[in-house]
Design a protein around this motif. Structure first.
Motif, mmCIF file in Angstrom:
data_model
loop_
_atom_site.group_PDB
_atom_site.id
_atom_site.type_symbol
_atom_site.label_atom_id
_atom_site.label_comp_id
_atom_site.label_asym_id
_atom_site.label_seq_id
_atom_site.Cartn_x
_atom_site.Cartn_y
_atom_site.Cartn_z
ATOM 1 N N PHE A 108 0.831 -1.192 0.000
ATOM 2 C CA PHE A 108 0.000 0.000 0.000
ATOM 3 C C PHE A 108 0.873 1.252 0.000
ATOM 4 O O PHE A 108 1.656 1.448 0.930
ATOM 5 C CB PHE A 108 -0.902 0.026 1.235
ATOM 6 C CG PHE A 108 -2.019 -0.982 1.222
ATOM 7 C CD1 PHE A 108 -3.316 -0.593 0.927
ATOM 8 C CD2 PHE A 108 -1.775 -2.310 1.510
ATOM 9 C CE1 PHE A 108 -4.350 -1.514 0.915
ATOM 10 C CE2 PHE A 108 -2.795 -3.247 1.510
ATOM 11 C CZ PHE A 108 -4.094 -2.842 1.206
ATOM 12 N N PRO A 109 0.758 2.110 -1.024
ATOM 13 C CA PRO A 109 1.483 3.381 -0.986
ATOM 14 C C PRO A 109 0.929 4.273 0.127
ATOM 15 O O PRO A 109 -0.281 4.323 0.353
ATOM 16 C CB PRO A 109 1.205 4.000 -2.366
ATOM 17 C CG PRO A 109 0.749 2.853 -3.222
ATOM 18 C CD PRO A 109 0.030 1.923 -2.295
ATOM 19 N N GLY A 132 5.091 -6.409 -8.180
ATOM 20 C CA GLY A 132 5.868 -6.363 -9.409
ATOM 21 C C GLY A 132 6.022 -4.974 -9.985
ATOM 22 O O GLY A 132 6.927 -4.720 -10.780
ATOM 23 N N SER A 133 5.137 -4.048 -9.591
ATOM 24 C CA SER A 133 5.206 -2.676 -10.118
ATOM 25 C C SER A 133 5.910 -1.713 -9.162
ATOM 26 O O SER A 133 6.011 -0.521 -9.445
ATOM 27 C CB SER A 133 3.789 -2.155 -10.397
ATOM 28 O OG SER A 133 3.031 -2.070 -9.200
ATOM 29 N N LEU A 134 6.405 -2.232 -8.040
ATOM 30 C CA LEU A 134 7.010 -1.358 -7.033
ATOM 31 C C LEU A 134 8.231 -0.619 -7.569
ATOM 32 O O LEU A 134 8.413 0.575 -7.313
ATOM 33 C CB LEU A 134 7.381 -2.168 -5.791
ATOM 34 C CG LEU A 134 8.007 -1.382 -4.628
ATOM 35 C CD1 LEU A 134 7.061 -0.293 -4.130
ATOM 36 C CD2 LEU A 134 8.382 -2.337 -3.487
ATOM 37 N N HIS A 141 6.311 8.162 -6.976
ATOM 38 C CA HIS A 141 5.494 8.343 -5.769
ATOM 39 C C HIS A 141 6.259 9.093 -4.675
ATOM 40 O O HIS A 141 7.425 8.803 -4.426
ATOM 41 C CB HIS A 141 5.041 6.988 -5.224
ATOM 42 C CG HIS A 141 4.317 7.085 -3.908
ATOM 43 N ND1 HIS A 141 3.162 7.811 -3.754
ATOM 44 C CD2 HIS A 141 4.604 6.546 -2.690
ATOM 45 C CE1 HIS A 141 2.754 7.718 -2.497
ATOM 46 N NE2 HIS A 141 3.614 6.954 -1.840
ATOM 47 N N ARG A 142 5.587 10.052 -4.026
ATOM 48 C CA ARG A 142 6.165 10.780 -2.908
ATOM 49 C C ARG A 142 5.098 10.978 -1.838
ATOM 50 O O ARG A 142 3.958 11.343 -2.139
ATOM 51 C CB ARG A 142 6.711 12.147 -3.345
ATOM 52 C CG ARG A 142 7.873 12.081 -4.336
ATOM 53 C CD ARG A 142 9.105 11.448 -3.721
ATOM 54 N NE ARG A 142 10.228 11.377 -4.652
ATOM 55 C CZ ARG A 142 10.479 10.373 -5.468
ATOM 56 N NH1 ARG A 142 9.660 9.321 -5.485
ATOM 57 N NH2 ARG A 142 11.515 10.387 -6.262
ATOM 58 N N VAL A 143 5.465 10.749 -0.591
ATOM 59 C CA VAL A 143 4.554 10.980 0.526
ATOM 60 C C VAL A 143 4.387 12.481 0.727
ATOM 61 O O VAL A 143 5.363 13.245 0.651
ATOM 62 C CB VAL A 143 5.111 10.332 1.813
ATOM 63 C CG1 VAL A 143 4.231 10.655 3.009
ATOM 64 C CG2 VAL A 143 5.239 8.825 1.635
ATOM 65 N N LEU A 144 3.147 12.909 0.973
ATOM 66 C CA LEU A 144 2.882 14.326 1.250
ATOM 67 C C LEU A 144 3.440 14.687 2.620
ATOM 68 O O LEU A 144 3.203 13.990 3.606
ATOM 69 C CB LEU A 144 1.382 14.608 1.206
ATOM 70 C CG LEU A 144 0.681 14.408 -0.137
ATOM 71 C CD1 LEU A 144 -0.820 14.647 0.008
ATOM 72 C CD2 LEU A 144 1.274 15.354 -1.190
#
Length: 394
Positions: A108-109, A132-134, A141-144
């Motif tokens: 989970f992102p 597989g897509s990590l 992807h970046r955490v806010l």
């Protein structure tokens, strides 16, 4: 469960720092946490607790808590990829939880870390992605991040104490750096945080204090030995704080200074004189004649006698095959060198114990990791008497 979660983390290029106590992992790309299914909710939106205020897990006594605080602090600031693996506990009421299963098909992102009204730090989650897509997902992807400081009042009491009392570990940090200088080495920021149970801001304050202490003592700056893993160089803040632009030269000065410096010798308290007529005398002599570390011969002798000269798991009594193992959470560098700080183990079991592949609870129950169960499964569930237990407690 198909494989131990430690192997799953490793396959995703997020190897756990310690497979026994780590709650997550960090690599050059970002952070991957392990969280619990019973602390996960899907409505009104995906969310999972990452650090609770009133959690009473026995594992909060482990170094994993300090590492989790550091991971949460990094994610709170944002700007890095962050993910979590959801695991199901065998028993949610167990004093020390063990994993029954986990989602090995998705992660989970993490969208953002929030402080909710219930007194917990939680991660808002996005739609799960396949493992597989990590590799591609971490590229974008970046955490806010949050504009306010991490709310330390949300931290568990032990974490709060660790954050507030970081200065008590300054002498240990100085000792580590001096030993590093004597071996002409460097120490990485992340490794130092793990060894001292520091979070990032604590390490920064500690570095500044020790650096200025060196200046006051007219010594080379020991903090020049602390470097980034990726570059092998000091942070920009080192030059800004101390006006030293030649960090390589400062390191060389440290090496030369501490090579020549004499340090006071620690003298161990005298142990009782052995009795040659005692049947244990010859076996004890054989066991303690080889020192593993400075000041450790006395510890080895104490543990050997406390365990009656036998491996607590197998009963092996061949001195050359035995080692005195520090119990989980004890550190010889911090003076934990009494009989109650260790157990006697056969050499291979000592290696398994330190690697977290063989665990012994405070009640003496042996647990063997799935990764080595084919070779050591016979010991799983065995109950042993710890040296600090009474015979009736075994």
């Amino acid at each position: 469960m198909a494989k131990p979660i430690s192997e799953f983390f490793k396959e995703l290029d997020f190897p756990l720092n310690n497979i026994r106590w780590s709650w997550g992992a960090q690599n050059e790309h970002g952070i991957l946490l392990r969280t619990w299914q019973d602390e996960f909710v899907s409505r009104p939106r995906l969310k999972v607790e990452v650090l609770g205020l009133n959690v009473d897990y026995a594992e909060l006594d482990s170094p994993g808590l300090g590492e989790r605080v550091r991971h949460v602090e990094e994610l709170w600031a944002g700007g890095i990829p962050g993910y979590t693996v959801i695991a199901e506990a065998v028993s949610i009421s167990a004093a020390r939880r063990t994993i029954k299963s986990y989602r090995n098909d998705v992660v989970f992102p993490i969208q953002q870390i929030i402080a909710d009204d219930a007194g917990r730090l939680a991660a808002l989650l996005l739609t799960p992605i396949s493992v597989g897509s990590l590799d591609e997902h971490v590229k974008t992807h970046r955490v806010l991040g949050n504009d306010t400081p991490l709310p330390v009042d949300r931290m568990p009491e032990r974490a709060m104490a660790a954050r507030e009392n970081y200065q008590t570990r300054l002498p240990r940090m100085r000792e580590i750096l001096i030993e590093t200088a004597r071996h002409r080495g460097k120490v990485r920021y992340g490794d130092l945080m793990d060894q001292l149970d520091y979070v990032r801001y604590q390490l920064q304050h500690a570095m500044n204090k020790i650096g200025h202490e060196c200046v006051d003592k007219h010594e080379p700056l020991l903090t020049a030995l602390i470097v980034y893993k990726e570059t092998g160089q000091c942070a920009d803040g080192f030059a800004a704080e101390f006006g030293v632009t030649d960090s390589e030269g400062e390191r060389e000065r440290c090496y030369q200074f501490w090579k020549q410096a004499s340090m006071p010798v620690h003298i161990e308290p005298a142990l009782p004189e052995p009795d040659p007529s005692d049947p244990m005398f010859e076996r004890e002599r054989r066991f303690t004649q080889t020192e593993v570390r400075v000041q450790q011969s006395a510890f080895r002798q104490k543990v050997f006698l406390a365990c009656d000269g036998c491996c607590v798991v197998t009963g092996c009594d061949v001195p050359e095959a035995l080692e005195a193992a520090h119990l989980f959470g004890r550190d010889w560098r911090l003076g934990h060198n009494e009989a109650s700080d260790g157990i006697l183990l056969r050499r291979d079991l000592h290696a398994m114990y330190d690697a977290g592949l063989l665990m012994i609870s405070e009640n003496g129950i042996v647990t063997v990791d799935d990764a080595v169960r084919h070779a050591y499964g016979d010991f799983d569930g065995r109950v042993v008497r710890m040296p600090f237990q009474s015979a009736s407690a075994a």
